[in-house]
Scaffold this motif. Structure first.
Motif, PDB file in Angstrom:
ATOM      1  N   VAL A 178       0.847  -1.187   0.000  1.00 20.85           N
ATOM      2  CA  VAL A 178       0.000   0.000   0.000  1.00 20.85           C
ATOM      3  C   VAL A 178       0.890   1.248   0.000  1.00 20.85           C
ATOM      4  N   GLY A 179       0.461   2.262  -0.742  1.00 18.52           N
ATOM      5  CA  GLY A 179       1.205   3.507  -0.790  1.00 18.52           C
ATOM      6  C   GLY A 179       2.208   3.577  -1.923  1.00 18.52           C
ATOM      7  N   THR A 180       2.209   2.583  -2.794  1.00 17.39           N
ATOM      8  CA  THR A 180       3.092   2.569  -3.950  1.00 17.39           C
ATOM      9  C   THR A 180       2.256   2.630  -5.225  1.00 17.39           C
ATOM     10  N   SER A 181       2.924   2.831  -6.355  1.00 21.29           N
ATOM     11  CA  SER A 181       2.224   2.825  -7.632  1.00 21.29           C
ATOM     12  C   SER A 181       1.558   1.471  -7.861  1.00 21.29           C
ATOM     13  N   PRO A 182       0.398   1.441  -8.521  1.00 18.34           N
ATOM     14  CA  PRO A 182      -0.196   0.152  -8.892  1.00 18.34           C
ATOM     15  C   PRO A 182       0.774  -0.735  -9.664  1.00 18.34           C
ATOM     16  N   ASN A 183       1.766  -0.143 -10.320  1.00 17.89           N
ATOM     17  CA  ASN A 183       2.748  -0.887 -11.099  1.00 17.89           C
ATOM     18  C   ASN A 183       3.858  -1.508 -10.251  1.00 17.89           C
ATOM     19  N   ASP A 184       3.915  -1.191  -8.974  1.00 17.87           N
ATOM     20  CA  ASP A 184       4.986  -1.736  -8.135  1.00 17.87           C
ATOM     21  C   ASP A 184       4.910  -3.263  -8.153  1.00 17.87           C
ATOM     22  N   PRO A 185       6.011  -3.966  -8.480  1.00 19.21           N
ATOM     23  CA  PRO A 185       5.971  -5.423  -8.637  1.00 19.21           C
ATOM     24  C   PRO A 185       6.103  -6.212  -7.339  1.00 19.21           C
ATOM     25  N   THR A 186       6.250  -5.530  -6.209  1.00 15.49           N
ATOM     26  CA  THR A 186       6.452  -6.232  -4.939  1.00 15.49           C
ATOM     27  C   THR A 186       5.227  -7.072  -4.586  1.00 15.49           C
ATOM     28  N   ARG A 187       5.449  -8.333  -4.225  1.00 16.78           N
ATOM     29  CA  ARG A 187       4.370  -9.251  -3.861  1.00 16.78           C
ATOM     30  C   ARG A 187       4.666  -9.813  -2.468  1.00 16.78           C
ATOM     31  N   PRO A 188       4.129  -9.205  -1.405  1.00 11.48           N
ATOM     32  CA  PRO A 188       4.440  -9.635  -0.036  1.00 11.48           C
ATOM     33  C   PRO A 188       4.122 -11.101   0.236  1.00 11.48           C
ATOM     34  N   LEU A 189       3.103 -11.662  -0.417  1.00 12.29           N
ATOM     35  CA  LEU A 189       2.721 -13.059  -0.197  1.00 12.29           C
ATOM     36  C   LEU A 189       3.441 -14.012  -1.144  1.00 12.29           C
ATOM     37  N   GLY A 190       4.303 -13.465  -2.004  1.00  9.70           N
ATOM     38  CA  GLY A 190       5.007 -14.294  -2.981  1.00  9.70           C
ATOM     39  C   GLY A 190       4.365 -14.227  -4.350  1.00  9.70           C
ATOM     40  N   ARG A 191       5.163 -14.506  -5.374  1.00 10.01           N
ATOM     41  CA  ARG A 191       4.689 -14.421  -6.748  1.00 10.01           C
ATOM     42  C   ARG A 191       3.585 -15.426  -7.054  1.00 10.01           C
ATOM     43  N   SER A 192       3.616 -16.589  -6.411  1.00 12.88           N
ATOM     44  CA  SER A 192       2.635 -17.622  -6.741  1.00 12.88           C
ATOM     45  C   SER A 192       1.209 -17.191  -6.416  1.00 12.88           C
ATOM     46  N   LYS A 193       1.046 -16.220  -5.508  1.00 13.74           N
ATOM     47  CA  LYS A 193      -0.279 -15.735  -5.128  1.00 13.74           C
ATOM     48  C   LYS A 193      -0.813 -14.676  -6.089  1.00 13.74           C
ATOM     49  N   GLY A 194      -0.056 -14.368  -7.129  1.00 15.43           N
ATOM     50  CA  GLY A 194      -0.514 -13.378  -8.085  1.00 15.43           C
ATOM     51  C   GLY A 194      -0.425 -11.967  -7.535  1.00 15.43           C
ATOM     52  N   GLY A 195      -0.920 -11.031  -8.291  1.00 20.37           N
ATOM     53  CA  GLY A 195      -0.873  -9.627  -7.900  1.00 20.37           C
ATOM     54  C   GLY A 195      -1.210  -8.751  -9.080  1.00 20.37           C
ATOM     55  N   GLY A 196      -1.069  -7.438  -8.889  1.00 19.86           N
ATOM     56  CA  GLY A 196      -1.454  -6.522  -9.950  1.00 19.86           C
ATOM     57  C   GLY A 196      -2.934  -6.618 -10.268  1.00 19.86           C
ATOM     58  N   ILE A 197      -3.755  -6.763  -9.236  1.00 17.59           N
ATOM     59  CA  ILE A 197      -5.205  -6.845  -9.421  1.00 17.59           C
ATOM     60  C   ILE A 197      -5.759  -5.424  -9.349  1.00 17.59           C
ATOM     61  N   TRP A 198      -6.381  -4.991 -10.417  1.00 16.34           N
ATOM     62  CA  TRP A 198      -6.814  -3.601 -10.530  1.00 16.34           C
ATOM     63  C   TRP A 198      -8.285  -3.498 -10.906  1.00 16.34           C
ATOM     64  N   LEU A 199      -8.855  -2.333 -10.640  1.00 16.37           N
ATOM     65  CA  LEU A 199     -10.012  -1.839 -11.372  1.00 16.37           C
ATOM     66  C   LEU A 199      -9.423  -1.075 -12.550  1.00 16.37           C
ATOM     67  N   HIS A 200      -9.843  -1.405 -13.767  1.00 15.19           N
ATOM     68  CA  HIS A 200      -9.325  -0.657 -14.909  1.00 15.19           C
ATOM     69  C   HIS A 200     -10.349  -0.637 -16.026  1.00 15.19           C
ATOM     70  N   MET A 201     -10.016  -0.034 -17.140  1.00 12.96           N
ATOM     71  CA  MET A 201     -10.979   0.182 -18.208  1.00 12.96           C
ATOM     72  C   MET A 201     -11.307  -1.097 -18.966  1.00 12.96           C
ATOM     73  N   ASP A 202     -12.549  -1.192 -19.384  1.00 12.70           N
ATOM     74  CA  ASP A 202     -13.093  -2.396 -19.993  1.00 12.70           C
ATOM     75  C   ASP A 202     -12.803  -2.455 -21.483  1.00 12.70           C
ATOM     76  N   HIS A 203     -12.580  -3.683 -21.988  1.00 12.49           N
ATOM     77  CA  HIS A 203     -12.402  -3.869 -23.432  1.00 12.49           C
ATOM     78  C   HIS A 203     -13.466  -4.791 -24.026  1.00 12.49           C
TER      79      HIS A 203
END
Length: 243
Positions: A178-203
């Motif tokens: 929290v407090g970083t850019s949505p693009n920050d790649p840090t994954r506190p729970l590890g990469r296997s748990k995924g990340g970069g989950i956003w609300l963003h524009m629909d296609h």
């Protein structure tokens, strides 16, 4: 207080590629188009009276909503394996939730999961805080800290319909700092748990794991979500949320 952070072109492109949506959400590999989300708010089927609990949200999920939260973005998934959803904004005054606008939306291609992992193309079920936003486009007047950067832009190889997915994004605080850019790649729970989950524009179809909305909805949320109101997102398929 609103804060805009402008990120230089030197921001690592790898940050985008590590994001859950950036690594495929909205990309050419998306399949099973389900029709474009509407450009205007979608009215509820029937008027919803003010309530002490969020409509359609059962006791187990309600217990996870912080008492300090005064704004809630609720994502009602159509079904556990469906990519269709409705997003509604609620505001709490005193002990009552008041329903605001709602929009047609999409979630992960393969629906929903309580055990999200990298690459499953399912959106995580749960209650998550909302602290940071950003995008390719300039700050539209966001109250959340807004990180403006071209690093959000999808790769040029993506289909034209997907090129504007990250014009506006709001980070969902799942496996991120929290407090970083949505693009920050840090994954506190590890990469296997995924990340970069956003609300963003629909296609117009499901995503890798994110929740996607029309442009006007994203602009509305960015201008409305207030850090002082401790906003959260409550998300999952309707049956799970009601449990």
């Amino acid at each position: 207080m609103r804060r805009t952070v402008t990120m230089g072109a030197a921001t690592a492109v790898g940050a985008l590629l590590l994001a859950g949506c950036g690594s495929g959400g909205g990309g050419p590999e998306d399949s099973g188009a389900t029709g474009r989300a509407g450009k205007r708010p979608v009215a509820a089927a029937a008027p919803t009276p003010d309530s002490r609990t969020l409509p359609g949200i059962g006791p187990a999920t309600s217990a996870k909503v912080p008492g300090s939260a005064r704004q809630a973005v609720v994502v009602y998934g159509a079904g556990p394996t469906s990519a269709n959803a409705t997003v509604a904004l609620f505001t709490r005054t005193g002990d009552r939730w008041h329903r605001g606008p709602s929009w047609a939306a999409h979630n992960g291609d393969h629906g929903w999961t309580s055990e999200h992992h990298e690459g499953d193309r399912k959106s995580p079920i749960g209650v998550f805080t909302l602290h940071d936003a950003g995008g390719v486009l300039a700050d539209p007047g966001a109250q959340l800290p807004y990180h403006h950067s071209r690093s959000f832009a999808p790769p040029a190889s993506w289909l034209p319909d997907y090129q504007h997915d990250f014009d506006y994004v709001i980070a969902i605080d799942y496996n991120r700092v929290v407090g970083t850019s949505p693009n920050d790649p840090t994954r506190p729970l590890g990469r296997s748990k995924g990340g970069g989950i956003w609300l963003h524009m629909d296609h117009g179809s499901g995503s890798a794991a994110c929740v996607t909305l029309p442009k006007d909805a994203m602009r509305y949320l960015l201008r409305t979500l207030d850090p002082a109101a401790n906003p959260v997102v409550v998300m999952g398929d309707k049956a799970h949320l009601a449990g």
